[in-house]
Design an enzyme around this catalytic site. Structure first.
Site, short mmCIF file in Angstrom:
data_model
loop_
_atom_site.label_atom_id
_atom_site.label_comp_id
_atom_site.label_asym_id
_atom_site.label_seq_id
_atom_site.Cartn_x
_atom_site.Cartn_y
_atom_site.Cartn_z
N CYS A 128 -6.03 1.84 5.63
CA CYS A 128 -6.69 0.63 6.07
C CYS A 128 -6.13 0.22 7.30
O CYS A 128 -5.26 0.85 7.89
CB CYS A 128 -6.38 -0.19 4.68
SG CYS A 128 -4.75 -0.96 4.76
N SER A 170 -7.22 7.81 3.37
CA SER A 170 -7.53 7.19 5.09
C SER A 170 -6.78 5.72 4.90
O SER A 170 -7.26 4.94 3.97
CB SER A 170 -8.92 7.22 5.45
OG SER A 170 -9.03 7.17 6.93
N CYS A 225 -2.30 -0.69 7.37
CA CYS A 225 -1.43 0.36 7.55
C CYS A 225 -1.80 1.04 8.96
O CYS A 225 -0.89 1.50 9.55
CB CYS A 225 -1.88 1.43 6.42
SG CYS A 225 -1.11 0.77 4.79
N HIS A 257 0.79 -1.24 0.04
CA HIS A 257 0.13 0.05 -0.13
C HIS A 257 0.98 1.24 0.13
O HIS A 257 2.15 1.24 0.24
CB HIS A 257 -0.85 -0.09 1.33
CG HIS A 257 -2.02 -1.08 1.27
ND1 HIS A 257 -3.08 -1.02 1.92
CD2 HIS A 257 -2.37 -2.03 0.16
CE1 HIS A 257 -3.90 -1.78 1.66
NE2 HIS A 257 -3.71 -2.48 0.62
N GLU A 312 1.12 3.91 2.11
CA GLU A 312 1.99 4.04 3.21
C GLU A 312 3.23 3.00 3.52
O GLU A 312 4.17 3.21 4.07
CB GLU A 312 0.77 3.85 4.44
CG GLU A 312 -0.11 4.77 4.52
CD GLU A 312 -1.59 4.14 3.76
OE1 GLU A 312 -1.18 3.23 2.69
OE2 GLU A 312 -2.56 4.23 4.18
ZN LIG Z 1 -3.48 0.15 3.75
#
Ligand SMILES: [Zn+2]
Length: 147
Positions: free
Chosen positions: A81, A79, A84, A54, A56
């Site tokens: 998940c 935002s 993360c 992802h 992040e």
């Molecule tokens: Zn994530």
């Protein structure tokens, strides 16, 4: 949000845009220490065939080992998940700036309950890019959020 927050969030957005142009999920992220960028990255699930990459996670991987995260802020165009969010808590990142949580969200209060400062920019460009992606590639988005 201060001027550095706005500038660094914009860099996360630009990473997201690059991801979109690559045919991936347009989610970008920046890890910063104060005004200084430690690393920046974007969702690489499609590009690298890596389901854990992802935005992040990509930024955090690129940052390499850090002695501490206590003085950092994580910027993300969308935002975070639960994966993360867990990583943010695991690493002790005290501050998260979110581009938008209209297209995806739900972990903001959990982060706050663990003492993380969470700022939500409601950035129109972030919302528009993500909305475009979800409309154009609903299957890819469904895969990203495991639905
Ligand atoms: Zn994530």
């Amino acid at each position: 949000m201060n001027d550095d927050d706005k500038r660094l969030l914009r860099i996360a957005y630009n990473e997201a845009k690059l991801g979109f142009e690559e045919g991936g999920c347009p989610i970008g992220s920046v890890l910063a220490r104060g005004a200084e960028i430690v690393s920046q990255g974007r969702n690489q699930r499609v590009q690298k065939g890596d389901p854990i990459a992802h935005g992040e996670m990509d930024a955090l991987r690129k940052a390499g080992r850090q002695k501490t995260y206590r003085d950092t802020t994580l910027y993300t165009s969308l935002s975070p998940c639960m994966m993360c969010t867990g990583t943010i808590l695991q690493f002790g990142i005290p501050r998260v700036v979110i581009g938008e949580n209209k297209n995806f969200g739900g972990n903001e209060e959990f982060l706050r309950s663990k003492g993380v400062e969470v700022l939500i920019a409601n950035d129109e460009d972030c919302i528009e890019l993500m909305t475009k992606f979800i409309n154009e590639k609903p299957e890819l988005w469904a895969e990203d959020i495991a639905e």
